[in-house]
Design a protein around this motif. Structure first.
Motif, mmCIF file in Angstrom:
data_model
loop_
_atom_site.group_PDB
_atom_site.id
_atom_site.type_symbol
_atom_site.label_atom_id
_atom_site.label_comp_id
_atom_site.label_asym_id
_atom_site.label_seq_id
_atom_site.Cartn_x
_atom_site.Cartn_y
_atom_site.Cartn_z
ATOM 1 N N GLN A 120 0.826 -1.207 0.000
ATOM 2 C CA GLN A 120 0.000 0.000 0.000
ATOM 3 C C GLN A 120 0.860 1.256 0.000
ATOM 4 O O GLN A 120 0.586 2.228 -0.700
ATOM 5 C CB GLN A 120 -0.908 0.002 1.227
ATOM 6 N N THR A 239 -7.257 -10.068 -3.160
ATOM 7 C CA THR A 239 -8.363 -9.830 -2.225
ATOM 8 C C THR A 239 -9.094 -11.103 -1.845
ATOM 9 O O THR A 239 -9.483 -11.280 -0.683
ATOM 10 C CB THR A 239 -9.372 -8.833 -2.846
ATOM 11 N N TRP A 248 -2.365 -9.958 3.079
ATOM 12 C CA TRP A 248 -3.237 -8.835 2.729
ATOM 13 C C TRP A 248 -4.428 -8.828 3.677
ATOM 14 O O TRP A 248 -5.305 -9.686 3.615
ATOM 15 C CB TRP A 248 -3.735 -8.929 1.281
ATOM 16 N N PHE A 251 -6.974 -2.437 3.542
ATOM 17 C CA PHE A 251 -6.317 -1.135 3.582
ATOM 18 C C PHE A 251 -6.135 -0.669 5.025
ATOM 19 O O PHE A 251 -6.990 -0.908 5.880
ATOM 20 C CB PHE A 251 -7.118 -0.103 2.795
ATOM 21 N N SER A 252 -5.015 -0.014 5.281
ATOM 22 C CA SER A 252 -4.690 0.402 6.643
ATOM 23 C C SER A 252 -4.028 1.777 6.643
ATOM 24 O O SER A 252 -3.236 2.104 5.744
ATOM 25 C CB SER A 252 -3.747 -0.621 7.293
ATOM 26 N N LYS A 253 -4.332 2.579 7.660
ATOM 27 C CA LYS A 253 -3.698 3.887 7.816
ATOM 28 C C LYS A 253 -2.206 3.749 8.119
ATOM 29 O O LYS A 253 -1.440 4.693 7.938
ATOM 30 C CB LYS A 253 -4.373 4.667 8.943
ATOM 31 N N ALA A 255 -0.092 2.347 6.472
ATOM 32 C CA ALA A 255 0.679 2.500 5.241
ATOM 33 C C ALA A 255 1.155 3.930 5.034
ATOM 34 O O ALA A 255 2.173 4.169 4.372
ATOM 35 C CB ALA A 255 -0.164 2.052 4.047
#
Length: 487
Positions: A120, A239, A248, A251-253, A255
């Motif tokens: 990401q 995914t 995986w 999505f993560s902050k 990154a």
């Protein structure tokens, strides 16, 4: 997290990180160790060879279609492809190579969740970098004319480059997806999606160029369509596939927190890759300044595309050794890393011998794939002999570059590439081409000198490496979240 990760044996894709090696054992490698390592690299390198070849074929097929539109169209498309590589694709490939170090060593250290975070992070950086690069492509025609290129060729190249802008964003994402999967030894999905994409690219080119009558513009647009197709396939796999559920996690902050750490390694990584790729593409631009620029540009571009296609095979071994080195160093197994290097050199030497034989035997007919002009076909035949000589060192060089990426030696690699290509290769090529009047053959001879110099310097550094120290550096890189470790 550590307890759960240690239980994932059946769910790991294709190949697991080596467990056969005892990092404390000394002495020579035994027969079982050698056979085991050879199998690991073959199962990694085989699909990666096809992936690299298929990915390179997308642009090559487009140029082949344009070659039958006309000589000016071929020259424009060839120059635009070179320009796009110099000012865009090479930079993105280089920056993405930082994932070979980050993802590969994290996987070896069983920090599986970090692979998704690193990917990401790379996507954010590469997409942002693509915006100014797209602006450069939009003005490619004017830039090429200012650089002294033939006005007609520059105009054709500028048009082709503008319609290639939709290609740059999916290409950036694709590089991140590839490295995310290959560093965890999950290469078969990449091979399948690349194969489907390349097969679909042929009818897409035919439809846009011939059926809709878009000519070279259709070929440029076809590149973007094919890259987006490949992206979508891989995104669905990452995914939905159980093999990626530990690497995986969405999505993560997180990154966004280590972007500077990624850039710290991505910048020298990009410089390392770009300095080499730029030197090849610079030869095509210099060919435009030679007498009969249309012929010289077309032949140099064909030679560059041909050499690139051939290089995809040893590049697969280079990708495999990058994965093996980074995985084993991340796992704290320096002896296994030494064995991986030993086996990779042996296998790539055998591959280079076969490749040289094929190049020499097929040199008289290869030019017909790009043009039916007798002058171009004859010139390409002569250049193939020089490409064969280049391949003698290119194979070993691909392995050494893979070792550098796996270890995180991007800064060292950048310095070596600068000296080999810009102090030795390019000046020699200019001397031979413009002073001694050897034309395109002189330019390519400079490339040969640079490749052999690069191989020599990287060989010295690689074979004097303290692998125990490299394993300690890898551990520091994986577990230290604040201090970037750059060789």
């Amino acid at each position: 997290m550590a307890t759960d990760d240690q239980k994932i044996d059946l769910e790991k894709p294709l190949i697991s990180v080596s467990k056969e090696y005892n990092p404390e054992s000394k002495g020579k490698f035994n027969r079982d160790e050698i056979i085991t390592e050879a199998k690991k690299q073959i199962f990694l390198a085989g699909p990666m060879m096809l992936v690299n070849l298929l990915l390179s074929l997308v642009q090559t097929i487009s140029v082949m279609f344009v070659g039958h539109v006309g000589e000016l169209a071929l020259s424009g498309a060839s120059m635009a492809t070179s320009f796009a590589s110099v000012t865009g694709f090479s930079l993105l490939v280089g920056m993405a190579c930082a994932l070979d170090t980050f993802c590969g060593q994290s996987y070896g250290a069983k920090q599986y969740h970090m692979l998704g975070i690193h990917m990401q992070r790379a996507m954010i950086v590469l997409l942002l970098a693509s915006i100014p690069l797209a602006c450069i492509w939009a003005t490619a025609g004017h830039i090429l004319e200012l650089l002294g290129q033939d006005p007609q060729i520059a105009e054709a190249a500028g048009t082709y480059a503008r319609y290639m802008i939709p290609s740059i964003f999916p290409f950036a994402l694709l590089q991140c997806q590839f490295r995310f999967l290959q560093t965890q030894n999950n290469v078969v999905p990449m091979m399948l999606t690349s194969g489907i994409t390349t097969l679909c690219h042929i009818p897409i080119c035919w439809f846009l160029i011939s059926k809709l009558g878009l000519g070279s513009i259709g070929a440029a647009l076809a590149n973007g369509i094919s890259y987006w197709t490949n992206d979508i396939f891989l995104a669905l796999y990452i995914t939905l596939s159980p093999s990626c559920k530990h690497t995986w996690t969405g999505f993560s902050k997180e990154a966004t927190h280590g972007v500077l750490k990624f850039i710290w390694l991505a910048v020298p990584s990009a410089i390392m890759v770009c300095l080499e790729i730029w030197s090849y593409e610079m030869m095509v631009l210099l060919a435009g300044l030679l007498p009969n620029p249309t012929l010289e540009t077309s032949v140099l571009s064909i030679s560059l595309n041909t050499n690139g296609m051939i290089y995809m095979i040893p590049l697969g071994l280079g990708s495999a050794i990058s994965v093996r080195i980074s995985n084993e160093l991340g796992a704290g197994r320096p002896r296994a890393a030494r064995l991986a290097l030993f086996m990779a050199v042996i296998m790539v030497a055998a591959e280079s011998a076969v490749a040289v034989a094929v190049i020499v035997l097929g040199r008289r007919i290869w030019g017909y794939c790009f043009s039916s002009e007798p002058t171009i076909v004859s010139y390409v035949s002569d250049m193939m002999l020089l490409i064969a000589v280049t391949n003698l060192a290119d194979g070993v060089l691909s392995v050494l570059n893979g070792v550098a990426r796996g270890c995180g030696w991007q800064k060292i690699g950048a310095i070596i590439n600068l000296g080999s290509f810009y102090i030795i290769g390019i000046p020699l090529g200019i001397l031979l081409a413009f002073v001694l009047h050897l034309g395109g053959k002189g330019l390519w001879t400079g490339i040969i000198a640079a490749v052999f110099a690069q191989t020599f310097f990287l060989s010295i550094i690689t074979f004097k490496t303290n692998w125990e120290a490299e394993a300690r550096k890898a551990s520091a890189r994986v577990f230290d979240t604040t201090i970037p470790v750059v060789a």
